[in-house]
Design a protein around this motif. Structure first.
Motif, PDB file in Angstrom:
ATOM      1  N   ASP A  64       0.866  -1.292  -0.103  1.00 32.11           N
ATOM      2  CA  ASP A  64       0.020   0.239  -0.131  1.00 32.11           C
ATOM      3  C   ASP A  64       0.682   0.656   0.326  1.00 32.11           C
ATOM      4  OD1 ASP A  64      -2.563  -1.645   0.036  1.00 32.11           O
ATOM      5  OD2 ASP A  64      -2.501  -1.082   2.223  1.00 32.11           O
ATOM      6  N   ASP A  65       1.799   1.550   0.523  1.00 29.89           N
ATOM      7  CA  ASP A  65       3.424   2.728   0.975  1.00 29.89           C
ATOM      8  C   ASP A  65       3.344   3.193  -0.620  1.00 29.89           C
ATOM      9  OD1 ASP A  65       4.692   4.337   1.819  1.00 29.89           O
ATOM     10  OD2 ASP A  65       6.213   3.256   2.440  1.00 29.89           O
ATOM     11  N   TYR A  66       3.668   1.374  -1.327  1.00 26.09           N
ATOM     12  CA  TYR A  66       4.771   1.670  -2.660  1.00 26.09           C
ATOM     13  C   TYR A  66       4.120   2.119  -3.404  1.00 26.09           C
ATOM     14  CZ  TYR A  66       8.287  -0.695   0.027  1.00 26.09           C
ATOM     15  OH  TYR A  66       9.381  -1.317   0.877  1.00 26.09           O
ATOM     16  N   ILE A  67       2.176   1.123  -3.423  1.00 23.38           N
ATOM     17  CA  ILE A  67       1.564   2.158  -4.651  1.00 23.38           C
ATOM     18  C   ILE A  67       0.885   3.860  -4.462  1.00 23.38           C
ATOM     19  CG2 ILE A  67      -0.633   2.205  -4.688  1.00 23.38           C
ATOM     20  CD1 ILE A  67      -0.893  -0.532  -4.421  1.00 23.38           C
ATOM     21  N   MET A  97      11.493  10.249  -2.313  1.00 20.97           N
ATOM     22  CA  MET A  97      10.609   9.612  -1.772  1.00 20.97           C
ATOM     23  C   MET A  97      11.060   8.071  -1.273  1.00 20.97           C
ATOM     24  SD  MET A  97       7.471  11.530  -2.711  1.00 20.97           S
ATOM     25  CE  MET A  97       6.950  10.195  -2.526  1.00 20.97           C
ATOM     26  N   SER A  98      11.380   8.145  -1.200  1.00 22.80           N
ATOM     27  CA  SER A  98      12.264   6.714  -0.846  1.00 22.80           C
ATOM     28  C   SER A  98      12.558   5.931  -1.889  1.00 22.80           C
ATOM     29  CB  SER A  98      12.111   7.045   0.871  1.00 22.80           C
ATOM     30  OG  SER A  98      13.036   8.116   1.317  1.00 22.80           O
ATOM     31  N   TYR A 160       8.335  -4.206  -7.100  1.00 25.30           N
ATOM     32  CA  TYR A 160       8.036  -3.171  -7.460  1.00 25.30           C
ATOM     33  C   TYR A 160       6.212  -2.404  -7.926  1.00 25.30           C
ATOM     34  CZ  TYR A 160      12.302  -3.578 -10.460  1.00 25.30           C
ATOM     35  OH  TYR A 160      13.543  -3.839 -11.293  1.00 25.30           O
ATOM     36  N   ALA A 161       5.806  -1.144  -7.901  1.00 22.09           N
ATOM     37  CA  ALA A 161       4.692  -0.655  -7.188  1.00 22.09           C
ATOM     38  C   ALA A 161       4.027  -0.121  -9.022  1.00 22.09           C
ATOM     39  CB  ALA A 161       4.426   0.186  -6.640  1.00 22.09           C
ATOM     40  N   ILE A 162       2.723  -0.391  -9.729  1.00 24.23           N
ATOM     41  CA  ILE A 162       2.699   0.712 -10.324  1.00 24.23           C
ATOM     42  C   ILE A 162       1.287   1.058 -10.609  1.00 24.23           C
ATOM     43  CG2 ILE A 162       1.701  -1.487 -11.229  1.00 24.23           C
ATOM     44  CD1 ILE A 162       3.876  -0.631 -14.511  1.00 24.23           C
ATOM     45  N   THR A 163       1.277   2.307 -11.735  1.00 24.08           N
ATOM     46  CA  THR A 163      -0.008   2.635 -11.270  1.00 24.08           C
ATOM     47  C   THR A 163       0.027   4.033 -12.717  1.00 24.08           C
ATOM     48  OG1 THR A 163      -1.577   4.259 -10.561  1.00 24.08           O
ATOM     49  CG2 THR A 163       0.659   5.261 -10.292  1.00 24.08           C
ATOM     50  N   TRP A 164      -1.419   3.681 -13.575  1.00 25.78           N
ATOM     51  CA  TRP A 164      -0.852   4.867 -14.337  1.00 25.78           C
ATOM     52  C   TRP A 164      -1.050   6.349 -14.455  1.00 25.78           C
ATOM     53  CZ3 TRP A 164      -1.473   3.454 -20.004  1.00 25.78           C
ATOM     54  CH2 TRP A 164      -1.393   2.495 -20.132  1.00 25.78           C
ATOM     55  N   ASN A 165      -1.257   7.313 -14.790  1.00 24.98           N
ATOM     56  CA  ASN A 165      -0.940   8.661 -14.541  1.00 24.98           C
ATOM     57  C   ASN A 165      -2.271   9.370 -14.824  1.00 24.98           C
ATOM     58  OD1 ASN A 165      -1.349   8.601 -17.194  1.00 24.98           O
ATOM     59  ND2 ASN A 165       0.555  10.240 -17.110  1.00 24.98           N
ATOM     60  N   GLU A 166      -2.778  10.488 -14.320  1.00 25.55           N
ATOM     61  CA  GLU A 166      -4.118  10.880 -14.356  1.00 25.55           C
ATOM     62  C   GLU A 166      -4.449  10.453 -15.897  1.00 25.55           C
ATOM     63  OE1 GLU A 166      -7.108  11.899 -12.590  1.00 25.55           O
ATOM     64  OE2 GLU A 166      -5.226  11.859 -11.513  1.00 25.55           O
ATOM     65  N   ALA A 167      -4.181  10.933 -16.243  1.00 24.71           N
ATOM     66  CA  ALA A 167      -3.736  11.320 -18.426  1.00 24.71           C
ATOM     67  C   ALA A 167      -4.301   9.828 -18.576  1.00 24.71           C
ATOM     68  CB  ALA A 167      -3.004  11.911 -18.928  1.00 24.71           C
ATOM     69  N   LYS A 168      -4.324   8.640 -18.468  1.00 25.86           N
ATOM     70  CA  LYS A 168      -3.749   7.270 -18.883  1.00 25.86           C
ATOM     71  C   LYS A 168      -3.170   7.658 -19.876  1.00 25.86           C
ATOM     72  CE  LYS A 168      -6.827   7.011 -15.853  1.00 25.86           C
ATOM     73  NZ  LYS A 168      -5.885   6.075 -13.681  1.00 25.86           N
TER      74      LYS A 168
END
Length: 295
Positions: A64-67, A97-98, A160-168
């Motif tokens: 959760d922290d890494y996301i 961001m460590s 590894y944590a991954i997410t889409w940016n706001e604009a996708k």
């Protein structure tokens, strides 16, 4: 003749009594051994379950922290688009961001920018570790964090944590060397946990992989890594399958032999003395007969 019969009867009684005592002692020892083994099995299983629960909660917390860190970096870059291709600036952000790595991944799953240029060009098709994130390509609302896994490029233990940016338009991935997690995992390794468990003399505890039959933990650490065989002559095994493990308690069958021998000797001596005493009590009293001779 009568004395001989009494002797034979006494010997028979003593022998029967000793045989009966031996059977009773064996039964009691077996019951006690079973009870003790079950108590130890319950204790080991409870410790394993507790450690797995703690580990699971700890891993979930880290994920959760890494996301959150990946999303935070995504927001920073969205707010400052000029840093998207600035390696030096991205390395500074990584430090703040460590995190150890920042990667930008396009909609084909290929790394095109980030804090480590040597990884540019790697894609979700480059290896099993990176292929884990392929599902991101079909779900723009998905965020993922991988368990500790050797990375594709250098086989380093990473999360590894991954997410889409706001604009996708692209994905933001962060990589962290999970030092705290690895330290916690090592501390909670079955080999370390079991080695610290107290046992009675003549007893050992084993935790075995149920599939491979390899010993993962033992109170005698020299057994770790060996293949388990629960049929050693002169030993009693009580085992129980629990999830992916077989937990076993091993004890020498002769652990109570010395105590049993002492108890049997004491009873044997007591019965022998009692028989001798009874034999003396049954003998007719000696009657002194005075013969008077008259002249």
């Amino acid at each position: 003749m009568r004395k001989r019969k009494i002797l034979i009867l006494s010997i028979t009684i003593v022998a029967v009594a000793l045989i009966l005592e031996t059977c009773i002692l064996q039964y009691v020892n077996d019951k006690n051994a079973q009870t003790t083994s079950n108590v130890l099995l319950d204790r080991v299983i409870a410790v394993i379950d507790k450690n797995e629960s703690i580990e699971s909660e700890f891993v979930k917390s880290l994920k959760d922290d890494y996301i959150v860190r990946a999303k935070a970096i995504s927001y920073i870059v969205d707010a400052k688009p000029e840093v998207e291709y600035d390696v030096d600036e991205l390395q500074k952000i990584a430090g703040l961001m460590s995190v150890d790595e920042i990667h930008f991944i396009d909609d084909t799953g290929t790394i095109y920018s980030g804090s480590l240029p040597k990884y540019f060009g790697y894609s979700f098709d480059s290896g099993e570790q990176m292929a884990f994130f392929k599902q991101m390509l079909n779900n723009y609302d998905l965020t993922l964090c991988q368990d500790v896994t050797p990375n594709t490029a250098e086989a380093k233990e990473m999360m590894y944590a991954i997410t889409w940016n706001e604009a996708k338009t692209h994905m933001v991935q962060v990589g962290i060397t999970p030092k705290r997690l690895l330290k916690e995992l090592k501390r909670n390794q079955i080999s370390n946990v079991v080695a610290d468990m107290p046992v009675y003399k003549g007893m050992e505890i084993y935790v075995v992989d149920a599939k491979t039959k390899k010993i993962l933990g033992a109170t005698d650490a020299s057994w770790v890594g060996n293949t388990a065989h629960f049929n050693h002559k002169g030993y009693r095994f009580v085992k129980r399958k629990h999830g992916d493990y077989i937990v076993a308690v091993c004890m020498l069958e002769s652990m109570n032999a010395q105590t049993n021998i002492v108890a049997i000797l004491i009873v044997g001596i007591y019965l022998t003395l009692a028989s001798c005493l009874l034999d003396n009590m049954k003998r007719p009293p000696i009657v002194n007969t005075w013969i008077t001779t008259h002249n």
